[in-house]
Design a protein around this motif. Structure first.
Motif: not given
Length: 98
Positions: A11-36
């Motif tokens: 959810p967007v509220t979780e993304f706001r809180r964890d944006a750095t962690k989630l973007t680092n995960w995208v960079l390291q894993s090549g994965g995607r984050v879907w924001i709802t």
């Protein structure tokens, strides 16, 4: 068969809180984050190589888009700085080809 990239749905509220962690995960894993938003996917964070592939598919590049926006911003500043009554085009005349 090609392996799909990993993804997370947050959810967007979780993304706001964890944006750095989630973007680092995208960079390291090549994965995607879907924001709802209210349970509906509204946007995504993807690795740059995927964004560049999308640009190629669309037939444009991020650099070209940046130059286009910079030209529009320069025209907007000129209009804003000019005296009333000048014949400069308005920057939001999106139908006009610059």
């Amino acid at each position: 068969m090609a392996q799909l990239s990993p993804y997370r749905i947050v959810p967007v509220t979780e993304f706001r809180r964890d944006a750095t962690k989630l973007t680092n995960w995208v960079l390291q894993s090549g994965g995607r984050v879907w924001i709802t938003k209210h349970g509906t996917a509204s946007c995504a964070v993807v690795p740059m190589f995927q964004c560049e592939l999308l640009e190629k598919w669309e037939g444009r590049s991020l650099a070209e888009e940046r130059r286009r926006l910079d030209r529009l911003y320069a025209r907007w500043k000129a209009v804003k700085a000019s005296e009333p009554g000048t014949d400069l085009p308005l920057p939001w005349d999106w139908e006009r080809e610059w």
